[in-house]
Design an enzyme around this catalytic site. Structure first.
Site, PDB file in Angstrom:
ATOM      1  N   ASP A  59      33.961 -13.265 -17.794  1.00  0.00           N
ATOM      2  CA  ASP A  59      34.769 -12.092 -17.480  1.00  0.00           C
ATOM      3  C   ASP A  59      36.216 -12.507 -17.677  1.00  0.00           C
ATOM      4  O   ASP A  59      36.804 -13.197 -16.841  1.00  0.00           O
ATOM      5  CB  ASP A  59      34.518 -11.654 -16.035  1.00  0.00           C
ATOM      6  N   VAL A  60      36.818 -12.104 -18.786  1.00  0.00           N
ATOM      7  CA  VAL A  60      38.143 -12.614 -19.137  1.00  0.00           C
ATOM      8  C   VAL A  60      39.212 -12.202 -18.131  1.00  0.00           C
ATOM      9  O   VAL A  60      40.291 -12.811 -18.083  1.00  0.00           O
ATOM     10  CB  VAL A  60      38.561 -12.178 -20.562  1.00  0.00           C
ATOM     11  N   SER A 140      44.778  -3.954 -32.864  1.00  0.00           N
ATOM     12  CA  SER A 140      44.710  -2.564 -33.303  1.00  0.00           C
ATOM     13  C   SER A 140      46.020  -2.203 -33.984  1.00  0.00           C
ATOM     14  O   SER A 140      47.094  -2.693 -33.589  1.00  0.00           O
ATOM     15  CB  SER A 140      44.490  -1.641 -32.100  1.00  0.00           C
ATOM     16  N   TYR A 155      47.386   0.794 -23.791  1.00  0.00           N
ATOM     17  CA  TYR A 155      46.668   0.171 -24.891  1.00  0.00           C
ATOM     18  C   TYR A 155      47.627  -0.320 -25.974  1.00  0.00           C
ATOM     19  O   TYR A 155      47.543  -1.469 -26.417  1.00  0.00           O
ATOM     20  CB  TYR A 155      45.687   1.173 -25.490  1.00  0.00           C
ATOM     21  N   THR A 157      50.937  -0.967 -25.959  1.00  0.00           N
ATOM     22  CA  THR A 157      51.847  -2.054 -25.609  1.00  0.00           C
ATOM     23  C   THR A 157      51.094  -3.355 -25.359  1.00  0.00           C
ATOM     24  O   THR A 157      51.604  -4.438 -25.668  1.00  0.00           O
ATOM     25  CB  THR A 157      52.698  -1.702 -24.375  1.00  0.00           C
ATOM     26  N   LYS A 159      48.332  -4.252 -26.937  1.00  0.00           N
ATOM     27  CA  LYS A 159      47.953  -4.771 -28.256  1.00  0.00           C
ATOM     28  C   LYS A 159      49.164  -5.311 -29.009  1.00  0.00           C
ATOM     29  O   LYS A 159      49.054  -6.289 -29.764  1.00  0.00           O
ATOM     30  CB  LYS A 159      47.248  -3.687 -29.065  1.00  0.00           C
TER      31      LYS A 159
END
Length: 231
Positions: A59-60, A140, A155, A157, A159
């Site tokens: 679980d990162v 992405s 999402y 920021t 990525k």
């Protein structure tokens, strides 16, 4: 890249792009470790694939999980040839930066950035052990500053930060034989991407490309389908 007896770890590996990436790597002869939060689901996913595939607890978002997984891989294999940081959450398309949901934003960074960062740190010695490691950060184009606009603030920021981390890691690992790249799989029909995207196998193929680059391949780049994307 000779894939015989190579070991690859894919985080977020029990579904979607992660699972398909594991499938394609196994078909190439890799021993594939699917990093998963839920061991039972991960084992079910691994059993559904052909080849040498198994689940590993990772679980990162848990601060110590990557280090524990790295110890396990070190004990069993002595090296890791490919690390694919695929685990990601919160494609928050309906959100706006001026109306932030700080819980969602923190969770996105915890998994999408800090999780990938911790995993890279934990496994960097094992990637360098064989002199031919490959570290792939699944990113992405939503994190591209060149085309970024309104929407999906957590999402996009996170990525973008992952892309920056890719550059830093590539520079620090240069000369070790470890190639580090960020890969955009494109809009893919998965639980996160939703319907209408391209087949998951097409998105995963670009990740596998980066995982199997020759020793003189690129490092510190941002690609989709093997072609450069603007940062």
């Amino acid at each position: 890249m000779n894939t015989n007896n190579k070991v690859a770890l894919v985080t977020g590996g029990n579904r979607g792009i992660g699972l398909e990436t594991g499938r394609q790597l196994a078909a190439l002869g890799f021993t594939v470790l699917l990093g998963v939060r839920d061991r039972a689901r991960g084992e079910a996913a691994a059993q559904a694939l052909d080849g040498a595939v198994e689940a590993i607890a990772l679980d990162v978002a848990a601060p110590d999980a990557a280090a524990r997984a790295a110890d396990d891989v070190q004990r069993r294999f002595g090296r890791l040839d490919v690390l694919i940081n695929n685990a990601a959450i919160h494609y928050d398309t309906g959100s706006r930066a001026l109306q932030p949901d700080w819980t969602v934003i923190r969770e996105a960074f915890e998994t999408n950035v800090f999780g990938a960062w911790r995993t890279a740190v934990a496994f960097a010695p094992l990637l360098g052990a064989g002199g031919h490691g490959r570290l792939v950060n699944v990113s992405s184009e939503g994190g591209s500053l060149a085309s970024m606009g309104a929407g999906a603030p957590a999402y996009s920021t996170s990525k973008a930060t992952l892309n920056a981390l890719t550059r830093v890691l590539a520079a620090e690992l240069r000369g070790s034989g470890v190639l580090v790249n960020a890969i955009c799989p494109g809009w893919v029909a998965t639980d996160m991407g939703g319907p209408g995207g391209r087949p998951v196998a097409q998105g995963a193929a670009g990740i596998v490309w980066a995982a199997t680059l020759p020793d003189d391949g690129p490092t510190g780049g941002f690609f989709r389908d093997g072609k450069k994307l603007p940062w």
